[in-house]
Design a protein around this motif. Structure first.
Motif, short mmCIF file in Angstrom:
data_model
loop_
_atom_site.label_atom_id
_atom_site.label_comp_id
_atom_site.label_asym_id
_atom_site.label_seq_id
_atom_site.Cartn_x
_atom_site.Cartn_y
_atom_site.Cartn_z
N PRO A 17 -6.64 0.51 5.33
CA PRO A 17 -7.68 0.71 4.32
C PRO A 17 -7.59 -0.31 3.20
O PRO A 17 -6.49 -0.72 2.79
CB PRO A 17 -7.41 2.13 3.81
N ALA A 18 -8.74 -0.73 2.68
CA ALA A 18 -8.77 -1.76 1.65
C ALA A 18 -8.05 -1.35 0.38
O ALA A 18 -7.54 -2.19 -0.36
CB ALA A 18 -10.23 -2.11 1.34
N ASN A 19 -8.02 -0.03 0.11
CA ASN A 19 -7.38 0.42 -1.14
C ASN A 19 -5.89 0.68 -0.98
O ASN A 19 -5.25 1.19 -1.89
CB ASN A 19 -8.08 1.66 -1.70
N TRP A 20 -5.31 0.30 0.15
CA TRP A 20 -3.85 0.35 0.32
C TRP A 20 -3.29 -1.01 -0.10
O TRP A 20 -2.99 -1.86 0.74
CB TRP A 20 -3.47 0.64 1.77
N TYR A 21 -3.15 -1.21 -1.38
CA TYR A 21 -2.70 -2.51 -1.90
C TYR A 21 -1.27 -2.82 -1.45
O TYR A 21 -0.40 -1.96 -1.49
CB TYR A 21 -2.73 -2.53 -3.43
N ASN A 22 -1.06 -4.08 -1.08
CA ASN A 22 0.27 -4.54 -0.69
C ASN A 22 0.56 -5.84 -1.42
O ASN A 22 -0.21 -6.80 -1.31
CB ASN A 22 0.35 -4.75 0.83
N ALA A 23 1.66 -5.88 -2.18
CA ALA A 23 2.03 -7.07 -2.94
C ALA A 23 2.98 -7.93 -2.12
O ALA A 23 3.93 -7.42 -1.52
CB ALA A 23 2.70 -6.66 -4.25
N GLN A 31 12.73 -17.84 -8.41
CA GLN A 31 12.50 -18.42 -7.09
C GLN A 31 11.13 -18.06 -6.53
O GLN A 31 10.77 -18.51 -5.44
CB GLN A 31 13.58 -17.96 -6.12
N VAL A 32 10.35 -17.28 -7.28
CA VAL A 32 9.02 -16.87 -6.80
C VAL A 32 8.04 -18.02 -6.99
O VAL A 32 7.84 -18.51 -8.11
CB VAL A 32 8.53 -15.62 -7.54
N GLU A 33 7.42 -18.43 -5.90
CA GLU A 33 6.49 -19.57 -5.94
C GLU A 33 5.04 -19.14 -5.82
O GLU A 33 4.15 -19.78 -6.37
CB GLU A 33 6.83 -20.56 -4.82
N LYS A 34 4.78 -18.07 -5.06
CA LYS A 34 3.41 -17.60 -4.87
C LYS A 34 3.36 -16.08 -4.97
O LYS A 34 4.30 -15.39 -4.58
CB LYS A 34 2.86 -18.03 -3.50
N VAL A 35 2.24 -15.58 -5.50
CA VAL A 35 2.04 -14.14 -5.64
C VAL A 35 0.70 -13.76 -5.01
O VAL A 35 -0.33 -14.36 -5.34
CB VAL A 35 2.03 -13.71 -7.12
N ASP A 36 0.73 -12.81 -4.11
CA ASP A 36 -0.49 -12.24 -3.54
C ASP A 36 -0.49 -10.76 -3.91
O ASP A 36 0.28 -9.98 -3.37
CB ASP A 36 -0.52 -12.42 -2.03
N TYR A 37 -1.33 -10.41 -4.86
CA TYR A 37 -1.35 -9.03 -5.35
C TYR A 37 -1.93 -8.06 -4.32
O TYR A 37 -1.56 -6.89 -4.30
CB TYR A 37 -2.19 -8.93 -6.63
N ARG A 38 -2.84 -8.57 -3.49
CA ARG A 38 -3.50 -7.72 -2.51
C ARG A 38 -3.52 -8.44 -1.16
O ARG A 38 -4.51 -9.05 -0.79
CB ARG A 38 -4.93 -7.38 -2.96
N GLN A 39 -2.40 -8.37 -0.45
CA GLN A 39 -2.34 -8.98 0.87
C GLN A 39 -3.29 -8.23 1.80
O GLN A 39 -3.24 -7.00 1.91
CB GLN A 39 -0.90 -8.92 1.41
N LYS A 40 -4.16 -8.96 2.45
CA LYS A 40 -5.22 -8.33 3.22
C LYS A 40 -4.78 -8.05 4.65
O LYS A 40 -4.15 -8.89 5.31
CB LYS A 40 -6.45 -9.23 3.24
N ASP A 41 -5.13 -6.84 5.13
CA ASP A 41 -4.84 -6.45 6.50
C ASP A 41 -6.04 -5.64 7.01
O ASP A 41 -6.27 -4.51 6.57
CB ASP A 41 -3.58 -5.59 6.57
N PRO A 42 -6.84 -6.22 7.90
CA PRO A 42 -8.03 -5.53 8.41
C PRO A 42 -7.74 -4.19 9.06
O PRO A 42 -8.64 -3.36 9.21
CB PRO A 42 -8.61 -6.52 9.43
N ASN A 43 -6.48 -3.97 9.44
CA ASN A 43 -6.12 -2.73 10.14
C ASN A 43 -5.70 -1.61 9.19
O ASN A 43 -5.32 -0.53 9.63
CB ASN A 43 -4.99 -3.02 11.13
#
Length: 462
Positions: free
Chosen positions: A254-260, A240-252
């Motif tokens: 740190p950039a190296n706190w990866y969120n899938a 059922q997975v249609e899209k994958v974002d390996y690094r969801q961006k959040d300006p608030n």
């Protein structure tokens, strides 16, 4: 004289990265790139073609012992480069910063520079198309979440923003480049760019039609199973997975706190920080392609310009994202410097040491680690690298880390395949947690050596 090799030799030796160069050259309907049992792309097709040793293949496969190395290629491509560095290779200038115009920065995983340069080449009329990676519209139907395509408008180029830690291959776009006259830029990881440059030396049509290459700094290639593992651990059906974002961006953050983040067919979204995943530590090497153990190029040394993340403070804490950029082509450097003067790019010039520091872990793995791995006994094709075999320099601790990383990589493929066959996700997830605990116990905490060695021995025996 180095002996000739076949696609079968490279695949069976664990040196195939799945770039698709061999299939593109074969130009046969009975050859293709397809996923193997581990979720890695490999050449498949006519058995006779697969086992035939040839001069052309031996010269153009990026991991063939007979292929020209990055130093040779860069010397011919960038003979006037003023700087030659042991880590970065030849280059005109290096920068740190981000795109200042429009929303390039927020659209990308990092500072927006990859998409900006590709777009600028098109704006200036220097290319008619850009070969880059995009998400497929219907991955369940397509059989893969990402693939290469040729963008022919600025809007299409911008659809390729964001990082894709997923197997992709070049055979289809290389075939289009051969079929459709024009000037193209190719975006790719180091070994893919090397494959393109080797093909350019072999084929005058490819040489003429691909005048620009944009390289991406690379830690290693993941298998397609990484997406499935996200789904398992986020408790959603893989189909059922249609899209994958390996690094969801959040300006608030740190950039190296990866969120899938996964988006399902019904519109539902689920996400989790990488450090809460059993296999979320990049450095441990889960799902790594075996060929990555024999790569010595971190920064795409044969590309006209290459891009990475600025993994040093204060940049790594800036959630908006920051690039480090290495420029080798004088023409591309002119585009960049003009844009800096016009205020469209916010870049500061840095030296080679700064760029190397931003990728310190990658260089340890690809230089010291590679030198150590080259001393291990192995069967099949022997890689020919710029790094000399060396088991004297690494400390005992570093040697064990390299060994653990190697076996975690190999074990993750096998354990995931078994768990997938048995439809038992917890079998893999529990193994991954144990493997990561053993790795962290030594790599980060330097716990009791005898205890960690026992954990490693147990892991190796799985």
């Amino acid at each position: 004289m180095k002996e000739l090799v076949s696609p079968r030799d490279i695949v069976h030796s664990g040196l195939c990265i799945g770039c698709g160069s061999c299939v593109a050259q074969a130009n046969r309907q009975d050859t293709r790139m397809d996923f193997d049992g581990y979720g890695q792309l490999k050449p498949q097709g006519d058995p006779q073609w697969f086992k035939t040793k040839s001069e052309s293949f031996s010269r153009t496969c990026p991991f063939s012992p007979k292929a020209k190395n990055e130093d040779y290629l860069a010397a011919n491509l960038y003979p006037t480069a003023p700087v030659t560095d042991a880590a970065l290779g030849r280059f005109q200038a290096a920068y740190v910063g981000h795109v200042a115009e429009e929303d390039f920065r927020m659209q990308g995983s990092s500072g927006g520079m990859v998409t900006w340069v590709a777009t600028e080449l098109m704006r200036q009329g220097l290319v008619d198309g850009v070969a880059h990676v995009i998400a497929t519209k219907d991955p369940q139907e397509d059989g893969r979440y990402f693939r290469y395509r040729i963008a022919r408008t600025e809007a299409e180029v911008r659809e390729g923003a964001k990082s894709r830690y997923y197997p992709i291959e070049l055979s289809e776009v290389l075939a289009l480049v051969k079929e459709v006259p024009g000037r193209y830029a190719v975006v790719g990881i180091p070994c893919f760019i090397k494959a393109v440059q080797l093909l350019r030396e072999e084929d005058p049509v490819i040489w003429e039609r691909i005048p620009y290459t944009l390289g991406l700094f690379c830690g290693h290639m993941k298998s397609a199973r990484f997406v499935e593992s996200f789904a398992w651990q986020l408790n959603v059906p893989v189909d059922q997975v249609e899209k994958v974002d390996y690094r969801q961006k959040d300006p608030n953050r740190p950039a190296n706190w990866y969120n899938a983040k996964l988006t399902l067919r019904d519109g539902q979204t689920v996400n989790r920080d990488w450090w809460h995943l059993a296999d979320g530590d990049w450095g441990a090497g889960f799902y790594m392609n075996s060929a990555c153990n024999f790569c010595d190029d971190v920064v795409a040394e044969t590309s006209d310009i290459s891009f990475g993340d600025a993994w040093v403070e204060p940049y790594s804490s800036d959630g908006r994202g920051t690039n480090v950029v290495v420029v080798r082509s004088p023409l591309v450097n002119t585009l960049v410097t003009n844009a800096i003067q016009e205020g469209r790019l916010q870049l500061e010039e840095v030296d080679a040491k700064f760029v190397e520091q931003t990728q310190a872990a990658g260089f340890r793995q690809r230089r010291e680690g590679l030198a150590y791995r080259l001393t291990w006994s192995r069967s099949g094709v022997t890689p020919c690298k710029r790094v000399a075999p060396d088991d004297k320099t690494p400390t005992r601790q570093r040697k064990l880390i390299y060994r653990m990383r190697y076996h975690i990589s190999a074990g993750s493929h096998k354990m995931f395949k078994l768990a997938r066959k048995l439809e038992a996700p917890k079998l893999y997830i529990n193994w991954a947690r144990m493997a990561l605990a053993a790795y962290h116990g030594f790599a980060y905490h330097q716990g009791n050596f005898k205890e960690i060695k026992k954990r490693f021995t147990d892991l190796k025996g799985q």
